[in-house]
Design an enzyme around this catalytic site. Structure first.
Site, mmCIF file in Angstrom:
data_model
loop_
_atom_site.group_PDB
_atom_site.id
_atom_site.type_symbol
_atom_site.label_atom_id
_atom_site.label_comp_id
_atom_site.label_asym_id
_atom_site.label_seq_id
_atom_site.Cartn_x
_atom_site.Cartn_y
_atom_site.Cartn_z
ATOM 1 C CG ASN A 10 -1.856 1.100 1.346
ATOM 2 O OD1 ASN A 10 -1.833 2.012 0.508
ATOM 3 N ND2 ASN A 10 -2.694 1.077 2.360
ATOM 4 C CE LYS A 17 -0.625 2.526 6.602
ATOM 5 N NZ LYS A 17 -2.054 2.728 6.706
ATOM 6 N NE ARG A 76 -6.235 1.431 0.063
ATOM 7 C CZ ARG A 76 -6.512 1.868 1.253
ATOM 8 N NH1 ARG A 76 -5.636 1.781 2.217
ATOM 9 N NH2 ARG A 76 -7.681 2.411 1.493
ATOM 10 C CG HIS A 165 -12.028 4.016 3.439
ATOM 11 N ND1 HIS A 165 -12.555 5.138 4.035
ATOM 12 C CD2 HIS A 165 -10.692 4.119 3.575
ATOM 13 C CE1 HIS A 165 -11.563 5.885 4.513
ATOM 14 N NE2 HIS A 165 -10.428 5.286 4.230
ATOM 15 C CG HIS A 193 -12.997 2.825 7.369
ATOM 16 N ND1 HIS A 193 -12.345 1.636 7.116
ATOM 17 C CD2 HIS A 193 -12.018 3.765 7.429
ATOM 18 C CE1 HIS A 193 -11.047 1.851 7.040
ATOM 19 N NE2 HIS A 193 -10.816 3.142 7.222
ATOM 20 C CG ASN A 196 -4.915 8.885 10.328
ATOM 21 O OD1 ASN A 196 -5.105 9.592 11.321
ATOM 22 N ND2 ASN A 196 -3.904 8.051 10.226
ATOM 23 N NE ARG A 226 -8.139 12.651 3.262
ATOM 24 C CZ ARG A 226 -8.317 11.333 3.117
ATOM 25 N NH1 ARG A 226 -9.455 10.863 2.685
ATOM 26 N NH2 ARG A 226 -7.337 10.510 3.399
ATOM 27 C CG ASP A 267 -3.193 10.283 17.444
ATOM 28 O OD1 ASP A 267 -2.562 9.461 16.772
ATOM 29 O OD2 ASP A 267 -3.794 9.990 18.509
ATOM 30 C CG PHE A 268 -9.937 10.771 17.293
ATOM 31 C CD1 PHE A 268 -9.756 11.394 16.066
ATOM 32 C CD2 PHE A 268 -11.181 10.874 17.906
ATOM 33 C CE1 PHE A 268 -10.794 12.096 15.453
ATOM 34 C CE2 PHE A 268 -12.225 11.566 17.314
ATOM 35 C CZ PHE A 268 -12.029 12.176 16.086
ATOM 36 C CB ILE A 316 -11.464 6.642 15.356
ATOM 37 C CG1 ILE A 316 -10.257 7.554 15.146
ATOM 38 C CG2 ILE A 316 -12.485 7.294 16.274
ATOM 39 C CD1 ILE A 316 -10.544 8.772 14.270
ATOM 40 N N GLY A 317 -12.830 3.851 15.173
ATOM 41 C CA GLY A 317 -14.039 3.033 15.345
ATOM 42 C C GLY A 317 -13.804 1.818 16.230
ATOM 43 C CD GLU A 369 -8.434 -0.449 4.543
ATOM 44 O OE1 GLU A 369 -7.671 -0.029 5.431
ATOM 45 O OE2 GLU A 369 -8.971 0.275 3.701
#
Ligand code: ADP
Length: 388
Positions: A10, A17, A76, A165, A193, A196, A226, A267-268, A316-317, A369
């Site tokens: 990816n 990645k 990807r 996604h 989803h 980031n 975004r 970053d959450f 996050i989810g 993924e």
């Protein structure tokens, strides 16, 4: 016979990645990320160097990619345009066609093409397969895919809602059905989803009927950097009044907006700490993020008529219990009731977080993924063998 292994790559503009996995069992043998590609003072000058670095890391772990039984290399590719949606074995013609698509995804497709080029050179004896982020949404209902703009322009410039996604939305909806022991075709689902980049989808019987990202991955939910949905008038207003060039505006909307644009942090985990220390900008960023998410959940409930499942996935989810709670609070009237103890209990695999008497089942479903791409690679190779 030994299980085939697939290397998934990816490639982004500044990171690559990679993961070596067994697509049938789902076992990951080795994976990681090479970062800061091409940045000043980084030892990794370009994608060539990045991939050499990946080879070195495999060698250090005792894996020789040339002799480990590699069945395919999966790449990807973010944008497949209108033409590409099935996982496709890469040849020179495909590379040429995909290169033409660069204007549709200028930030995402060119680095992926570089990754493909370098990897084909370094691993010439194995099939390389392009897997598209837009594929799952290829046949979105036309009413959901169409922008209400001049249709001659839209056709000429391939302007439609593509959605992104896709691997994650498809994988998570399949996992959710498997977890519930129900056929995919019997379920209406909403998949959230949240990473980031964030996107939502409404899925009826396994087929997507709407998704929040559009022509580009900028539309929809508020993301790390975004903006998600904005009034398109903002673009012309900034251009005319603030004398900003279109590239500057695009860069601002992609890289300096979203949660980062409001709170100065994307970053959450750090955002949560800022909120706890009383940072009002961080609180506002969080509130805007949650507000938009709730709007999409409501919209997709209406699009579907009713949903059986709501699933949370990605960084996050899967991890931020507070986000899940705030996204769904006060929705008992819509059939959604969380069980707060289940929601805050950490776990690994797919798990239920709704109350037993909640008409809608709420799940946390870890996405994967890379595994979805690896499985698509095997399909592409088999299809090619049958066709040719
Ligand atoms: P990407 O889109 O880059 O794949 P991820 O799916 O890894 O992103 O999601 C990254 C986001 O997930 C970041 O905002 C990060 O803070 C958040 N995240 C990761 N782990 C946690 C956690 N334990 N609690 C809250 N947020 C988390």
């Amino acid at each position: 016979m030994a299980e085939p292994v697939v290397l998934v790559i990816n490639a982004g503009s500044s990171s690559l990645k990679y993961q070596l996995l067994e697509p049938v069992s789902g076992r990951s043998r080795e994976g990681g990320i090479v970062e800061q590609i091409g940045e000043p003072s980084s030892p990794v000058a370009d994608h060539d160097a990045a991939l050499r670095c990946v080879f070195d890391r495999f060698a250090e772990s005792g894996i020789d990619l040339k002799t480990c039984g590699l069945a395919a290399v999966g790449h990807r590719v973010v944008h497949g345009g209108t033409r590409f949606y099935r996982p496709t074995v890469v040849d020179d013609e495909l590379v040429a066609r995909l290169t033409e698509l660069a204007p549709l995804a200028p930030l995402h497709n060119p680095p992926a093409m570089q990754g493909i080029e370098v990897a084909r050179r370094m691993l010439p004896g194995v099939p390389h397969v392009a897997v598209f982020d837009t594929a799952f949404f290829h046949d979105l209902p036309v009413a959901a895919a169409t922008y209400a703009i001049d249709q001659k322009l839209a056709e000429k410039w391939q302007i439609r809602r593509y959605g992104f996604h896709g691997m994650s939305h498809q994988y998570v909806s399949e996992q959710a059905a498997a977890f519930l022991g129900k056929p995919l075709t019997a379920l209406n689902q909403i998949v959230l989803h949240l990473g980031n980049g964030s996107s939502a989808s409404a899925i009826a019987g396994g087929r997507p009927v709407d998704t929040s990202m559009g022509l580009t991955p900028m539309e929809g939910l508020v993301m790390g950097t975004r903006s998600g949905d904005i009034d398109p008038g903002i673009v012309s207003y900034l251009w005319r009044t603030a004398s900003m060039e279109v590239g500057e505006i695009e860069s601002m909307l992609n890289h300096r907006s979203g949660v980062l644009g409001i709170a100065g942090e994307r970053d959450f985990r750090r955002l949560r700490k800022m909120i706890e220390s009383g940072d009002t900008a961080a609180q506002l960023a969080y509130d805007v993020f949650i507000h938009r998410l709730r709007k999409y959940i409501g919209a997709y409930l209406a699009v579907l008529g009713h949903t059986d499942v709501v699933s949370f996935t990605a960084g996050i989810g899967e991890n931020a219990a507070a986000v899940r709670r705030d996204a769904l609070s006060g929705m008992a009237g819509l059939g959604i009731k969380l069980d707060e103890r289940r929601n805050t209990t950490a776990g690994t695999g797919a798990r239920r977080i709704s109350a037993d008497d909640s008409p809608v089942t709420v799940l946390v479903v870890p996405t994967n993924e890379e595994l979805a791409i690896a499985r698509d690679c095997l399909i592409a190779i088999e299809t090619r063998a049958h066709d040719g």
